[in-house]
Design a protein around this motif. Sequence first.
Motif, PDB file in Angstrom:
ATOM      1  N   LEU A  45       0.533  -1.017   0.468  1.00  0.00           N
ATOM      2  CA  LEU A  45      -0.134  -0.450   0.298  1.00  0.00           C
ATOM      3  C   LEU A  45       0.952   1.505   0.198  1.00  0.00           C
ATOM      4  O   LEU A  45       0.260   2.300  -0.831  1.00  0.00           O
ATOM      5  N   PHE A  46       2.196   1.342   0.752  1.00  0.00           N
ATOM      6  CA  PHE A  46       2.967   2.268   0.840  1.00  0.00           C
ATOM      7  C   PHE A  46       3.020   2.806  -0.509  1.00  0.00           C
ATOM      8  O   PHE A  46       3.437   3.811  -0.334  1.00  0.00           O
ATOM      9  N   PHE A  47       4.306   1.523  -1.167  1.00  0.00           N
ATOM     10  CA  PHE A  47       4.522   2.031  -2.690  1.00  0.00           C
ATOM     11  C   PHE A  47       3.853   1.697  -3.331  1.00  0.00           C
ATOM     12  O   PHE A  47       3.872   3.007  -4.375  1.00  0.00           O
ATOM     13  N   VAL A  48       2.399   1.999  -3.960  1.00  0.00           N
ATOM     14  CA  VAL A  48       1.513   2.153  -4.556  1.00  0.00           C
ATOM     15  C   VAL A  48       1.394   3.749  -4.278  1.00  0.00           C
ATOM     16  O   VAL A  48       0.876   4.440  -5.489  1.00  0.00           O
ATOM     17  N   PHE A  49       0.759   3.819  -3.178  1.00  0.00           N
ATOM     18  CA  PHE A  49       0.007   5.409  -2.826  1.00  0.00           C
ATOM     19  C   PHE A  49       1.254   6.431  -2.705  1.00  0.00           C
ATOM     20  O   PHE A  49       1.410   7.750  -3.083  1.00  0.00           O
ATOM     21  N   VAL A 105       4.931  -2.100  -9.764  1.00  0.00           N
ATOM     22  CA  VAL A 105       5.045  -1.397  -8.304  1.00  0.00           C
ATOM     23  C   VAL A 105       4.885  -2.273  -7.466  1.00  0.00           C
ATOM     24  O   VAL A 105       5.612  -3.019  -6.051  1.00  0.00           O
ATOM     25  N   ALA A 106       3.264  -2.633  -7.346  1.00  0.00           N
ATOM     26  CA  ALA A 106       3.072  -3.487  -6.526  1.00  0.00           C
ATOM     27  C   ALA A 106       3.299  -5.262  -6.461  1.00  0.00           C
ATOM     28  O   ALA A 106       3.760  -5.816  -5.222  1.00  0.00           O
ATOM     29  N   VAL A 107       3.649  -5.033  -7.577  1.00  0.00           N
ATOM     30  CA  VAL A 107       4.708  -6.692  -7.241  1.00  0.00           C
ATOM     31  C   VAL A 107       5.877  -6.456  -6.982  1.00  0.00           C
ATOM     32  O   VAL A 107       6.677  -7.670  -6.255  1.00  0.00           O
ATOM     33  N   ILE A 108       6.989  -5.514  -7.383  1.00  0.00           N
ATOM     34  CA  ILE A 108       7.928  -5.158  -6.736  1.00  0.00           C
ATOM     35  C   ILE A 108       7.960  -4.953  -4.833  1.00  0.00           C
ATOM     36  O   ILE A 108       8.640  -5.393  -4.388  1.00  0.00           O
ATOM     37  N   ALA A 109       6.555  -4.780  -4.683  1.00  0.00           N
ATOM     38  CA  ALA A 109       7.011  -3.945  -2.720  1.00  0.00           C
ATOM     39  C   ALA A 109       6.345  -5.461  -2.209  1.00  0.00           C
ATOM     40  O   ALA A 109       6.606  -5.619  -1.960  1.00  0.00           O
ATOM     41  N   ALA A 110       5.581  -6.430  -3.523  1.00  0.00           N
ATOM     42  CA  ALA A 110       5.224  -7.905  -2.594  1.00  0.00           C
ATOM     43  C   ALA A 110       6.705  -9.067  -2.648  1.00  0.00           C
ATOM     44  O   ALA A 110       6.284  -9.187  -1.224  1.00  0.00           O
ATOM     45  N   LEU A 111       7.531  -8.500  -3.928  1.00  0.00           N
ATOM     46  CA  LEU A 111       8.296  -9.578  -3.580  1.00  0.00           C
ATOM     47  C   LEU A 111       9.184  -8.892  -2.688  1.00  0.00           C
ATOM     48  O   LEU A 111      10.079  -9.572  -1.469  1.00  0.00           O
ATOM     49  N   LEU A 112       9.182  -7.806  -2.130  1.00  0.00           N
ATOM     50  CA  LEU A 112      10.757  -7.079  -1.402  1.00  0.00           C
ATOM     51  C   LEU A 112       9.994  -7.007   0.284  1.00  0.00           C
ATOM     52  O   LEU A 112      11.161  -7.696   0.905  1.00  0.00           O
ATOM     53  N   SER A 113       8.649  -6.562   0.198  1.00  0.00           N
ATOM     54  CA  SER A 113       8.119  -7.365   1.959  1.00  0.00           C
ATOM     55  C   SER A 113       8.390  -8.810   1.783  1.00  0.00           C
ATOM     56  O   SER A 113       8.711  -9.184   3.570  1.00  0.00           O
ATOM     57  N   LEU A 195      -6.411  14.077  -1.139  1.00  0.00           N
ATOM     58  CA  LEU A 195      -6.804  13.096   0.528  1.00  0.00           C
ATOM     59  C   LEU A 195      -7.296  11.972   0.388  1.00  0.00           C
ATOM     60  O   LEU A 195      -6.380  11.555   1.557  1.00  0.00           O
ATOM     61  N   THR A 196      -6.964  11.321  -0.276  1.00  0.00           N
ATOM     62  CA  THR A 196      -7.269   9.451  -0.711  1.00  0.00           C
ATOM     63  C   THR A 196      -5.642   9.475  -0.912  1.00  0.00           C
ATOM     64  O   THR A 196      -4.821   8.314   0.101  1.00  0.00           O
ATOM     65  N   ILE A 197      -4.546   9.867  -1.572  1.00  0.00           N
ATOM     66  CA  ILE A 197      -3.577   8.994  -1.609  1.00  0.00           C
ATOM     67  C   ILE A 197      -2.523   9.580  -0.147  1.00  0.00           C
ATOM     68  O   ILE A 197      -2.195   9.076   0.707  1.00  0.00           O
ATOM     69  N   GLN A 198      -3.173  10.683   0.449  1.00  0.00           N
ATOM     70  CA  GLN A 198      -2.785  11.484   1.992  1.00  0.00           C
ATOM     71  C   GLN A 198      -3.147  10.508   3.053  1.00  0.00           C
ATOM     72  O   GLN A 198      -2.291   9.964   3.889  1.00  0.00           O
ATOM     73  N   MET A 199      -4.605  10.158   2.490  1.00  0.00           N
ATOM     74  CA  MET A 199      -4.981   9.038   4.381  1.00  0.00           C
ATOM     75  C   MET A 199      -4.373   7.767   3.940  1.00  0.00           C
ATOM     76  O   MET A 199      -4.117   6.740   4.460  1.00  0.00           O
ATOM     77  N   GLY A 200      -4.235   7.187   2.356  1.00  0.00           N
ATOM     78  CA  GLY A 200      -3.493   5.919   1.704  1.00  0.00           C
ATOM     79  C   GLY A 200      -2.369   5.637   2.834  1.00  0.00           C
ATOM     80  O   GLY A 200      -1.982   4.367   2.925  1.00  0.00           O
ATOM     81  N   LEU A 205       1.542   3.410   6.756  1.00  0.00           N
ATOM     82  CA  LEU A 205       2.271   3.865   7.919  1.00  0.00           C
ATOM     83  C   LEU A 205       1.845   3.061   8.728  1.00  0.00           C
ATOM     84  O   LEU A 205       2.806   2.150   9.775  1.00  0.00           O
ATOM     85  N   MET A 206       0.668   2.728   9.762  1.00  0.00           N
ATOM     86  CA  MET A 206       0.040   3.166  10.574  1.00  0.00           C
ATOM     87  C   MET A 206       0.082   1.421  10.565  1.00  0.00           C
ATOM     88  O   MET A 206       0.411   0.639  11.140  1.00  0.00           O
ATOM     89  N   LEU A 207       0.157   0.930   9.487  1.00  0.00           N
ATOM     90  CA  LEU A 207      -0.002  -0.679   9.724  1.00  0.00           C
ATOM     91  C   LEU A 207       1.184  -1.096   9.397  1.00  0.00           C
ATOM     92  O   LEU A 207       1.704  -2.298   9.639  1.00  0.00           O
TER      93      LEU A 207
END
Length: 360
Positions: A45-49, A105-113, A195-200, A205-207
């Motif tokens: 979520l962080f990398f996508v947003f 970006v989502a695939v790279i983030a998943a592999l990185l995590s 606003l959506t990006i800020q909330m995301g 970050l909280m997650l």
Amino acid sequence: MELLRLDLQFFNQEKTEKATPKKRQDSRNKGQVAKSQDINSAILLFFVFLFLLVFGSVMGEVFTGMYTYSFTEFIHWEVTAATTEHVFFQMTMEAVKVVLPVMVVAVIAALLSNYIQFGLLFSGEPLKFDLKKIDPIKGFKRIFSVRALVEFLKSLLKIVSIGGVCFAVLWLQKDELMLLSLKTVSESIAFFAQLTIQMGIAASLMLMFLSVFDYLYQRYDHEKNIKMSKQDVKDEYKKMEGDPLIKSRIKDTQRQMAQQRMMSEVPTADVIITNPTHFSIALKYDEEKSDAPFVVAKGADYVAFRIREIAEANGVMRIENRSLARGLYASVEIGDSIPEEFYQAVAEVLAYVYKLQRKV
């Protein structure tokens, strides 16, 4: 005593021992590792947003261009099979240009995590069909297990925490929300996107913060699940090192085969030097094989007796020399040449043997 023995057997099966390196590797090969799904979700979520924050305006322009082009160009086209195919193809390609970078970006983030948590791992075990996974009894137990309760509390905490963060972001922007009626449509859309990006980003970050504690729990739970009983450790040791009983039998068999090979060399010896009963040393001198006499067989007690028996049956001469027999037995291995310190004594023995053989 019987009750005590049964109790000891019972406790021996309890999973009280830490997993051995082999057990850990076997579990890893099966895809069983300490893994928090919350870390995957938070990083993704962080990398996508973050990507949307940087390239969101470009993506918006592409979608706006598609909308404008559709109502300025496509709307005037005659509806035929060819034009319909062309419209769908062009719109699909434009959509792919927008969506594909987000997917990458989502695939790279998943592999990185995943790499952060347990490194490189490729296993097909979790994909295999297993009837135990659809066992209703085990499924019922999982629903009412301690782990299910922990997962429920985690979900509740995530809802409250992420909901609180999103509410805080909205509260900070409450003044702008009240003035939406004074904005144009494009300004309103831009505001809601921002606003959506800020909330995301805030929610991710909280997650991410909560996922640290989840990972620690998953690691604890994984360590508990792969614990071994004392019997498991013993069985694994036997598999790795071999059953001591089987190893002992193999050594006995190897020893017997070595003795048989040694005994087969006794008839070729030139002389047997004895103690006379405790040790027997079979010597042979062959100029082509060695510059000095070498030992073809040696033994103590019963083996010494068997060497003497075979030698007598094959006409090999036997000479009694206590000190020489003890010295050769202690100093020379089978197949090795005798040391220089025994040259004189062995030469006298062989000279005596050859002299007697010539007389015969």
